[in-house]
Design an enzyme around this catalytic site. Structure first.
Site, mmCIF file in Angstrom:
data_model
loop_
_atom_site.group_PDB
_atom_site.id
_atom_site.type_symbol
_atom_site.label_atom_id
_atom_site.label_comp_id
_atom_site.label_asym_id
_atom_site.label_seq_id
_atom_site.Cartn_x
_atom_site.Cartn_y
_atom_site.Cartn_z
ATOM 1 N N HIS A 1 0.852 -1.196 0.000
ATOM 2 C CA HIS A 1 0.000 0.000 0.000
ATOM 3 C C HIS A 1 0.886 1.243 0.000
ATOM 4 O O HIS A 1 1.935 1.255 0.609
ATOM 5 C CB HIS A 1 -0.903 0.020 1.250
ATOM 6 C CG HIS A 1 -2.066 0.946 1.109
ATOM 7 N ND1 HIS A 1 -1.963 2.289 1.342
ATOM 8 C CD2 HIS A 1 -3.329 0.727 0.698
ATOM 9 C CE1 HIS A 1 -3.142 2.848 1.118
ATOM 10 N NE2 HIS A 1 -3.982 1.939 0.723
ATOM 11 N N ASP B 1 -7.923 -5.275 -0.300
ATOM 12 C CA ASP B 1 -8.365 -6.152 -1.392
ATOM 13 C C ASP B 1 -8.017 -7.615 -1.188
ATOM 14 O O ASP B 1 -8.434 -8.458 -1.972
ATOM 15 C CB ASP B 1 -7.743 -5.668 -2.714
ATOM 16 C CG ASP B 1 -8.318 -4.328 -3.128
ATOM 17 O OD1 ASP B 1 -7.533 -3.422 -3.458
ATOM 18 O OD2 ASP B 1 -9.554 -4.184 -3.082
HETATM 19 C C1 SDX Z 1 -6.166 -0.073 -3.123
HETATM 20 O O1 SDX Z 1 -4.345 4.425 -2.234
HETATM 21 C C2 SDX Z 1 -5.300 3.809 -1.615
HETATM 22 O O2 SDX Z 1 -5.703 4.140 -0.511
HETATM 23 C C3 SDX Z 1 -5.893 2.623 -2.369
HETATM 24 C C4 SDX Z 1 -6.916 1.817 -1.616
HETATM 25 C C5 SDX Z 1 -8.204 2.593 -1.379
HETATM 26 O O3 SDX Z 1 -8.908 2.272 -0.412
HETATM 27 O O4 SDX Z 1 -8.530 3.471 -2.220
HETATM 28 O O5 SDX Z 1 -6.389 1.411 -0.376
HETATM 29 C C6 SDX Z 1 -7.322 0.565 -2.412
HETATM 30 O O6 SDX Z 1 -5.937 0.211 -4.253
HETATM 31 C C7 SDX Z 1 -5.295 -1.049 -2.365
HETATM 32 C C8 SDX Z 1 -4.056 -1.538 -3.202
HETATM 33 C C9 SDX Z 1 -4.536 -2.630 -4.157
HETATM 34 N N1 SDX Z 1 -3.444 -3.007 -5.101
HETATM 35 C C10 SDX Z 1 -2.801 -4.181 -5.024
HETATM 36 O O7 SDX Z 1 -2.988 -5.013 -4.140
HETATM 37 C C11 SDX Z 1 -1.822 -4.442 -6.161
HETATM 38 C C12 SDX Z 1 -0.485 -4.930 -5.605
HETATM 39 N N2 SDX Z 1 0.125 -3.841 -4.846
HETATM 40 C C13 SDX Z 1 1.123 -3.044 -5.525
HETATM 41 O O8 SDX Z 1 1.007 -2.900 -6.884
HETATM 42 C C14 SDX Z 1 1.548 -1.812 -4.729
HETATM 43 O O9 SDX Z 1 1.834 -2.234 -3.450
HETATM 44 C C15 SDX Z 1 0.634 -0.595 -4.657
HETATM 45 C C16 SDX Z 1 0.124 -0.190 -6.005
HETATM 46 C C17 SDX Z 1 -0.535 -0.888 -3.753
HETATM 47 C C18 SDX Z 1 1.434 0.553 -4.051
HETATM 48 O O10 SDX Z 1 2.426 0.865 -4.959
HETATM 49 P P1 SDX Z 1 3.591 1.934 -4.626
HETATM 50 O O11 SDX Z 1 3.273 2.684 -3.372
HETATM 51 O O12 SDX Z 1 3.830 2.705 -5.886
HETATM 52 O O13 SDX Z 1 4.828 1.028 -4.249
HETATM 53 P P2 SDX Z 1 5.901 0.482 -5.294
HETATM 54 O O14 SDX Z 1 5.197 -0.127 -6.478
HETATM 55 O O15 SDX Z 1 6.901 1.551 -5.536
HETATM 56 O O16 SDX Z 1 6.580 -0.713 -4.448
HETATM 57 C C19 SDX Z 1 7.608 -0.448 -3.487
HETATM 58 C C20 SDX Z 1 8.449 -1.724 -3.488
HETATM 59 C C21 SDX Z 1 8.945 -2.112 -4.888
HETATM 60 O O17 SDX Z 1 10.146 -2.871 -4.742
HETATM 61 P P3 SDX Z 1 11.576 -2.090 -4.899
HETATM 62 O O18 SDX Z 1 11.562 -1.463 -6.297
HETATM 63 O O19 SDX Z 1 11.621 -1.068 -3.769
HETATM 64 O O20 SDX Z 1 12.605 -3.178 -4.762
HETATM 65 O O21 SDX Z 1 7.662 -2.843 -3.040
HETATM 66 C C22 SDX Z 1 7.525 -3.783 -4.118
HETATM 67 C C23 SDX Z 1 7.873 -3.057 -5.387
HETATM 68 O O22 SDX Z 1 8.366 -3.973 -6.366
HETATM 69 N N3 SDX Z 1 6.105 -4.200 -4.084
HETATM 70 C C24 SDX Z 1 5.660 -5.438 -4.269
HETATM 71 C C25 SDX Z 1 4.261 -5.378 -4.099
HETATM 72 N N4 SDX Z 1 3.894 -4.125 -3.836
HETATM 73 C C26 SDX Z 1 5.038 -3.399 -3.827
HETATM 74 N N5 SDX Z 1 6.302 -6.593 -4.542
HETATM 75 C C27 SDX Z 1 5.523 -7.702 -4.676
HETATM 76 N N6 SDX Z 1 4.160 -7.715 -4.523
HETATM 77 C C28 SDX Z 1 3.513 -6.575 -4.226
HETATM 78 N N7 SDX Z 1 2.163 -6.578 -4.085
#
Ligand code: SDX
Length: 392
Positions: A271, A328
């Site tokens: 998140h 989710d």
């Molecule tokens: C919602 O914003 C809100 O409040 C949203 C929400 C709402 O109520 O409106 O809460 C609802 O959308 C919840 C999130 C649902 N999405 C997912 O579950 C999809 C999987 N999650 C990711 O795509 C991600 O965690 C996000 C999109 C939720 C957040 O993305 P960020 O903040 O841009 O973080 P990032 O992509 O930069 O990740 C930081 C690090 C990275 O690794 P490094 O480059 O630092 O080595 O964490 C890793 C990412 O690769 N990472 C994950 C991961 N999520 C982040 N690695 C594996 N699996 C994951 N799910």
């Protein structure tokens, strides 16, 4: 940075507005709507009460709540001609695409411009969308299931009525199952607002051009559809089903999630704001246990989800990145137990988020926020003379 302009991809370090609606503390995993904790609201309030609280800022008293519901019932008729638009979609159409189209189509049948200086005008637009949106949600489900469209029943509660329009069989009496309605009510409350997330920021920026409320909401639905946002609840179930088909090999999917060369992500994890447990995920996980136990459902998918969560919480890669289950991760397991098709999960998220989108849009307009128009740092070609096509 280029002179005055600083680029902030994804607005990770940018605040877009001041707001009095929802408070998040990502470190501590705190979520409050207008100062009330999500734990108390999920336990003690109902969805319509929470909608009123988010939009108007105070919990309604009995008279206010009854009037709000009565006004909504007055507006629950959707123009019959809207069915022509629904009929235009193939059954295979994704319900989120249908819902965003039907929501903007409502504009053709309702006064579009909301005079935000008139509380009465704003109130009627709000009541209209809270009344008609659930009908559109029910219609998208009935179309997906090949069932005839159903109309609401004014004798039922707000959430009960939605459930009835979605599930009542044409030849059967509708009988309310308190457990199911309570579970739906709780899920909708937990999804109702979440400060400046992607889809809410979309609703705000579209509304900042003074586009109408329905047009802004339609844009919000499209933003929510993405698998990184609300679409994640569908992606989680598809992921869990793939793992189940793969013999429940959670280790293989954990490895994929950590492999930078593999685009696979553990859906339902991570998140932007919560760097601790998403408080909603905790409540939904418990609700999943309760609902499945009370419905006598033993879904192996829940066991896989719990196994995955346990592994991730003990995995250094995930611990280092503070990746926890989000809203989710478990919600789809409950929707599935309630007989909602996987493709409809994000529609249920939109149904829950509707009052939050309305509240944020209303606050943005009442505060007279300027049109959203960020700048950029230009990295393209310098000035160059035009070349005739014969010379290219
Ligand atoms: C919602 O914003 C809100 O409040 C949203 C929400 C709402 O109520 O409106 O809460 C609802 O959308 C919840 C999130 C649902 N999405 C997912 O579950 C999809 C999987 N999650 C990711 O795509 C991600 O965690 C996000 C999109 C939720 C957040 O993305 P960020 O903040 O841009 O973080 P990032 O992509 O930069 O990740 C930081 C690090 C990275 O690794 P490094 O480059 O630092 O080595 O964490 C890793 C990412 O690769 N990472 C994950 C991961 N999520 C982040 N690695 C594996 N699996 C994951 N799910």
């Amino acid at each position: 940075t280029n002179g005055m302009i600083t680029i902030d991809p994804g607005y990770k370090n940018t605040g877009s507005c001041e707001s009095a609606i929802t408070f998040l503390d990502g470190e501590k995993g705190i979520l409050r709507y207008r100062g009330y904790s999500i734990e108390e609201l999920a336990e003690k309030a109902d969805f319509l009460e929470v909608a009123y609280l988010l939009i108007f800022g105070e919990l309604p008293n009995k008279v206010e709540l009854e009037k709000f519901h009565a006004d909504i019932k007055e507006e629950s008729q959707v123009d019959e001609e809207m069915k022509k638009i629904l009929d235009g979609f193939p059954k295979s159409a994704h319900p989120m695409g249908v819902l965003s189209s039907l929501t903007s189509a409502l504009i053709a049948f309702n006064p579009t411009t909301v005079d935000v200086s008139s509380e009465k005008d704003m109130y009627h637009a709000i009541v209209r969308i809270l009344a008609k949106f659930p009908v559109l949600v029910a219609w998208t489900l009935r179309k997906k299931k090949g069932l005839p469209l159903d109309y609401g029943d004014d004798t039922l509660g707000y959430v009960e009525n939605i459930h009835k329009m979605m599930f009542k069989k044409p030849n059967q009496m509708y009988c309310k199952d308190d457990l199911v309605i309570d579970a739906l009510d709780k899920l909708l409350i937990l999804h109702a607002d979440h400060e400046q997330n992607c889809s809410t920021s979309t609703v705000r920026i579209v509304g900042s051009s003074h586009a109408g409320l329905f047009a802004s909401l339609s844009a919000g639905i499209s933003a929510l559809w993405g698998p990184l946002h609300g679409g994640a609840n569908q992606a989680v179930l598809e992921m869990l089903e793939a793992i189940e088909k793969d013999g429940g090999d959670t280790k293989k999917y954990m490895a994929k999630a950590k492999d930078k060369s593999d685009p696979f992500r553990l859906m339902g994890f991570g998140h932007r704001v919560y760097k601790n447990f998403d408080p909603r995920a905790k409540i939904i996980k418990k609700a999943a246990d309760d609902v499945l136990a009370n419905l006598g459902i033993d879904d192996p998918i829940l066991a896989i989800a719990k196994g995955l969560e346990k592994e991730a919480l003990e995995d250094q890669y995930f611990v280092d990145r503070k990746l926890y289950p989000n809203v989710d991760f478990y919600s789809g397991i409950i929707y599935r137990a309630l007989g909602i098709p996987t493709e409809m999960f994000t529609v249920m998220f939109a149904l829950g988020r509707l009052p939050g989108w309305i509240a944020q849009w209303r606050e943005m307009r009442l505060r007279g926020e300027p049109i959203g128009r960020p700048r950029q740092v230009y990295i393209g070609a310098n000035l160059r003379p035009f070349v005739e096509v014969s010379k290219r």
